[in-house]
Design a protein around this motif. Structure first.
Motif, mmCIF file in Angstrom:
data_model
loop_
_atom_site.group_PDB
_atom_site.id
_atom_site.type_symbol
_atom_site.label_atom_id
_atom_site.label_comp_id
_atom_site.label_asym_id
_atom_site.label_seq_id
_atom_site.Cartn_x
_atom_site.Cartn_y
_atom_site.Cartn_z
ATOM 1 N N ARG A 448 22.424 -122.992 96.927
ATOM 2 C CA ARG A 448 22.180 -123.174 98.355
ATOM 3 C C ARG A 448 21.069 -124.203 98.567
ATOM 4 O O ARG A 448 20.013 -124.117 97.961
ATOM 5 C CB ARG A 448 21.818 -121.843 99.008
ATOM 6 C CG ARG A 448 22.959 -120.839 99.006
ATOM 7 C CD ARG A 448 22.650 -119.664 99.904
ATOM 8 N NE ARG A 448 21.570 -118.855 99.374
ATOM 9 C CZ ARG A 448 21.744 -117.793 98.592
ATOM 10 N NH1 ARG A 448 22.967 -117.439 98.242
ATOM 11 N NH2 ARG A 448 20.718 -117.093 98.160
ATOM 12 N N GLU A 449 21.315 -125.134 99.472
ATOM 13 C CA GLU A 449 20.343 -126.187 99.712
ATOM 14 C C GLU A 449 19.225 -125.704 100.625
ATOM 15 O O GLU A 449 19.410 -124.803 101.430
ATOM 16 C CB GLU A 449 21.032 -127.402 100.325
ATOM 17 C CG GLU A 449 22.066 -128.050 99.412
ATOM 18 C CD GLU A 449 22.696 -129.279 100.029
ATOM 19 O OE1 GLU A 449 22.330 -129.615 101.175
ATOM 20 O OE2 GLU A 449 23.550 -129.887 99.378
ATOM 21 N N GLY A 450 18.081 -126.332 100.498
ATOM 22 C CA GLY A 450 16.962 -126.002 101.369
ATOM 23 C C GLY A 450 15.675 -125.888 100.587
ATOM 24 O O GLY A 450 15.681 -125.700 99.363
ATOM 25 N N PRO A 451 14.538 -125.999 101.285
ATOM 26 C CA PRO A 451 13.236 -125.934 100.626
ATOM 27 C C PRO A 451 12.867 -124.506 100.262
ATOM 28 O O PRO A 451 13.521 -123.551 100.690
ATOM 29 C CB PRO A 451 12.286 -126.486 101.692
ATOM 30 C CG PRO A 451 12.960 -126.126 102.988
ATOM 31 C CD PRO A 451 14.420 -126.242 102.731
ATOM 32 N N PRO A 452 11.803 -124.312 99.476
ATOM 33 C CA PRO A 452 11.399 -122.954 99.077
ATOM 34 C C PRO A 452 11.037 -122.098 100.295
ATOM 35 O O PRO A 452 10.324 -122.558 101.185
ATOM 36 C CB PRO A 452 10.167 -123.190 98.196
ATOM 37 C CG PRO A 452 10.238 -124.626 97.786
ATOM 38 C CD PRO A 452 10.940 -125.348 98.880
ATOM 39 N N PRO A 453 11.519 -120.866 100.370
ATOM 40 C CA PRO A 453 11.134 -119.966 101.459
ATOM 41 C C PRO A 453 9.662 -119.566 101.364
ATOM 42 O O PRO A 453 8.990 -119.798 100.352
ATOM 43 C CB PRO A 453 12.045 -118.751 101.256
ATOM 44 C CG PRO A 453 13.146 -119.224 100.371
ATOM 45 C CD PRO A 453 12.552 -120.274 99.504
ATOM 46 N N ALA A 454 9.177 -118.921 102.414
ATOM 47 C CA ALA A 454 7.761 -118.562 102.494
ATOM 48 C C ALA A 454 7.329 -117.642 101.358
ATOM 49 O O ALA A 454 6.175 -117.704 100.913
ATOM 50 C CB ALA A 454 7.474 -117.901 103.838
ATOM 51 N N SER A 455 8.235 -116.790 100.871
ATOM 52 C CA SER A 455 7.843 -115.835 99.819
ATOM 53 C C SER A 455 7.366 -116.552 98.560
ATOM 54 O O SER A 455 6.487 -116.047 97.848
ATOM 55 C CB SER A 455 9.015 -114.906 99.481
ATOM 56 O OG SER A 455 10.138 -115.648 99.013
ATOM 57 N N TYR A 456 7.908 -117.741 98.293
ATOM 58 C CA TYR A 456 7.472 -118.507 97.124
ATOM 59 C C TYR A 456 6.053 -119.040 97.343
ATOM 60 O O TYR A 456 5.245 -119.081 96.417
ATOM 61 C CB TYR A 456 8.451 -119.650 96.843
ATOM 62 C CG TYR A 456 9.792 -119.159 96.370
ATOM 63 C CD1 TYR A 456 10.162 -119.247 95.039
ATOM 64 C CD2 TYR A 456 10.695 -118.586 97.261
ATOM 65 C CE1 TYR A 456 11.393 -118.783 94.600
ATOM 66 C CE2 TYR A 456 11.923 -118.107 96.843
ATOM 67 C CZ TYR A 456 12.268 -118.212 95.508
ATOM 68 O OH TYR A 456 13.488 -117.736 95.080
ATOM 69 N N GLY A 457 5.778 -119.445 98.575
ATOM 70 C CA GLY A 457 4.430 -119.878 98.891
ATOM 71 C C GLY A 457 3.432 -118.743 98.823
ATOM 72 O O GLY A 457 2.299 -118.923 98.350
ATOM 73 N N GLN A 458 3.836 -117.561 99.258
ATOM 74 C CA GLN A 458 2.934 -116.406 99.199
ATOM 75 C C GLN A 458 2.619 -116.030 97.753
ATOM 76 O O GLN A 458 1.481 -115.703 97.429
ATOM 77 C CB GLN A 458 3.564 -115.208 99.928
ATOM 78 C CG GLN A 458 3.744 -115.384 101.424
ATOM 79 C CD GLN A 458 2.435 -115.336 102.192
ATOM 80 O OE1 GLN A 458 1.358 -115.205 101.622
ATOM 81 N NE2 GLN A 458 2.523 -115.440 103.507
#
Length: 498
Positions: A448-458
C-alpha cells in the motif's frame, strides 16, 4: 519437462503476448527461472528449512562464539505433561560440583544464567525428565566461547522481577493503557476526561450474540473467516471502551467511573469462553477479553465485593490458564508465533500481573514471560533493528515492544531497552520507510502506498528519548508533522534533528 525447456517456454510466452512491450516480462523471467533452478537442484521435499518450526538442536551451537554474555541456553522441548529440565554449565567438561552452575528444575526449555560469565570456553548440558523421576540422563556436553567483546546483558533473576511487583492494586501502569500520563494533566484536562466518558457510563452493553457473524459464507473457509472477523471486532470494541473508562478512572479517581470499570469487567466475564469469542474462533478476540478483564480486576479491585472479585477472577483464569498451558514448554522453541508476540503475550502478562497473590499459578506465568523475553526477543532477529514480517506488521508489535520490557524495567531497575536491536530500529525505519515516502514493499500490507503513519513516529519518538538519538528524533518529527500528530512524550529540541 526439463528446467531449460520450462524457462524457454515462459520466455516465448512473455514475448509473444500483449505484454511484450512491458518491462514486467523481463522481470518475471529471471525470477521464475531462479525458482525453477532451485527446485531442480534441491527438490521441494528434500529442502531443509533454514529455521525449523520448532527448535531441533541445542543452542548456542556447539563450539560457537556467543554475541551476548551470558547467553540464553535453549534445547528441543519434550512435549508431555509434567515435563521438567535441569541445566548445568562449567568451565570444566567434567562438571565438578564446586565449579558448576546448575539450574533449579525448569518447566520450560530455556535457561539464562543471570550472571556474567568469565571469558573462555564453557561446557553445558541439559537433562529432561518427568516429575517424580529420579534417574536422569544428561545430554552430550556442548561448548561455547565467551570473548571479551561479547555484549554484557546481565539481567536480574526472575525472583527479582517478581519481588518488584506491587502488593496493592492497581499494578498495571496507567501509561501502558494509553498516553499521556495522568501526572501531566491539568484540572481542565481532567474535567475534559470526565466529559469524554460520560457517554459510556451506564449504557447498555452489547449482547454476546453480536459477536456472531451476520454473513455465513458459501463454504467452510468463508464461514470461518466471517466468524473470526466478527468476533475480533466485537471484542476489540469491548476492550477499547474498557481502556477508556479505566484510563479515565485512573486519571480522575472518580468512583462513578470506577464502578463502570467493574460493571464492564463483569460483563466480559459473563461471555462464554467456548462461544463466539473463544480462542478457536479468534485468538485476538480471546486476547481482548483477557486484557479487558485484567484491567477491570486490577483497577476495580478495591471497589468490588468478594463475590464480584471471585466471579471476575474465575472467568479471567478460564481464559488465561489455557494460554500459558499452550505456551510453556512450547513457545520458547517455536521459530515464530506472530499473534502471540504482537498482542496476546502482553495481554496475558497483564492478567498474570493482576492475578498475582490471588492465583497461585500467576508467579510461574510471570517468570515464564520474563525468561522468554530475555531469551527470545527479538524473534527472528538479533541486533539489526529489523523485523522479519516487514514494516506493515512491525507496527502491530509497537505496544508490546514498549510496555512489556518497560514493566520488567520498572520492577527490576534494569534497562531492558539497552539492546542493540532497539538502538538500530530507528535506522531500519529511516532506510526502509523514509518520511514522505512509500515503504520498501516487503511483507504483507507493505504494497500500500503512502508515508509512514503516526504510530511509526511515536515509536521513533520513544526511542529518540530513550537513547537521546537525534536521527530517531528527526524521523519522529518529520513523520508526526506529516501526520499532523504530536509526539508523546514531546521531543526536546536537542534531539529533534542530527
Amino acid at each position: 519437462m526439463p528446467v531449460a525447456c520450462r524457462i524457454e517456454a515462459i520466455r516465448k510466452h512473455c514475448l509473444t503476448t500483449p505484454r511484450q512491450a512491458s518491462p514486467i516480462a523481463f522481470m518475471v523471467i529471471p525470477i521464475v527461472a531462479a525458482v525453477l533452478i532451485v527446485f531442480a537442484a534441491y527438490g521441494h521435499a528434500a529442502a531443509e528449512p533454514i529455521h525449523p518450526e520448532k527448535l531441533d538442536r541445542a543452542m548456542p551451537a556447539d563450539g560457537s562464539i556467543v554475541e551476548r554474555n551470558p547467553p540464553s541456553l535453549r534445547w528441543p522441548a519434550v512435549s508431555k505433561s509434567g515435563q521438567r529440565y535441569r541445566v548445568r554449565l562449567s568451565r570444566d567438561p567434567e562438571f565438578p560440583p564446586n565449579a558448576t552452575i546448575t539450574s533449579d528444575p525448569l518447566p520450560w526449555a530455556v535457561f539464562t544464567p543471570h550472571q556474567q560469565l568469565d571469558t573462555g570456553t564453557w561446557y553445558w548440558q541439559y537433562t529432561a525428565y518427568s516429575e517424580g523421576e529420579t534417574a536422569r540422563r544428561w545430554s552430550p556436553a556442548q561448548s561455547f566461547q565467551v570473548t571479551g567483546s561479547a555484549r554484557l546483558f546481565v539481567t536480574p533473576p526472575a525472583e527479582a522481577f517478581l519481588a518488584g511487583c506491587p502488593t496493592g492494586h492497581p499494578r498495571i501502569p496507567l501509561a501502558a493503557i494509553r498516553e499521556p500520563s495522568p501526572e501531566r494533566l491539568s484540572d481542565a484536562d481532567r474535567q475534559a476526561v470526565r466529559r469524554r466518558v460520560q457517554s459510556l457510563l451506564g449504557t447498555a452493553l452489547p449482547s454476546e450474540r453480536r459477536a456472531a457473524p451476520s454473513r455465513k459464507g458459501s463454504n467452510e473457509f468463508e464461514a470461518k473467516n466471517f466468524a473470526k472477523w466478527s468476533s475480533k471486532a466485537f471484542a476489540a470494541k469491548l476492550l477499547h471502551d474498557m481502556k477508556e473508562v479505566v484510563w479515565a478512572y485512573g486519571a480522575t479517581g472518580d468512583e462513578r467511573i470506577g464502578r463502570e470499570v467493574v460493571r464492564r469487567g463483569l460483563h466480559v466475564a459473563g461471555l462464554d469462553p467456548t462461544g463466539p469469542t473463544a480462542r478457536t474462533v479468534s485468538d485476538f478476540a480471546d486476547g481482548s477479553c483477557i486484557e479487558a478483564m485484567a484491567l477491570a480486576y486490577d483497577y476495580g479491585y478495591d471497589l468490588m465485593t468478594q463475590a464480584e472479585r471471585a466471579t471476575l477472577r474465575e472467568a479471567l483464569v478460564l481464559r488465561t490458564r489455557p494460554f500459558f498451558q499452550r505456551c510453556i514448554n512450547n513457545l520458547e522453541t517455536r521459530v515464530f508465533s506472530a499473534h502471540i508476540w504482537q498482542h496476546i503475550l502482553w495481554q496475558a502478562t497483564q492478567a498474570a500481573v493482576a492475578l498475582r497473590g490471588d492465583q497461585p499459578e500467576a508467579d510461574q506465568w510471570l517468570a515464564y514471560v520474563y525468561e522468554l523475553w530475555i531469551a527470545r526477543f527479538p524473534p527472528l532477529s538479533r541486533t539489526d533493528g529489523g523485523w522479519a514480517n516487514g514494516l506493515n506488521y512491525f507496527a502491530t508489535n509497537f505496544h508490546t515492544m514498549r510496555q512489556l520490557p518497560g514493566l520488567m524495567q520498572r520492577w527490576t531497575g534494569y534497562d531492558f531497552f539497552d539492546h542493540p536491536w532497539y538502538r538500530n530500529t530507528p535506522y531500519y525505519l529511516l532506510y526502509c520507510w523514509p518520511p514522505g515516502s512509500s515503504s520498501d514493499g516487503f511483507g504483507d500490507g507493505s504494497e500500500r502506498e503512502g508515508p509512514p503513519p503516526a504510530s511509526y513516529g511515536q515509536f521513533a519518538a520513544f526511542l529518540a528519548h530513550h537513547f537521546q538519538d537525534p536521527y530517531a528524533g528527526w524521523y519522529a518529527q518529520q513523520v508526526l508533522k506529516a501526520a499532523r500528530s504530536s509526539p508523546s512524550p514531546s521531543l526536546p529540541d536537542t534531539i529533534r534533528s542530527p
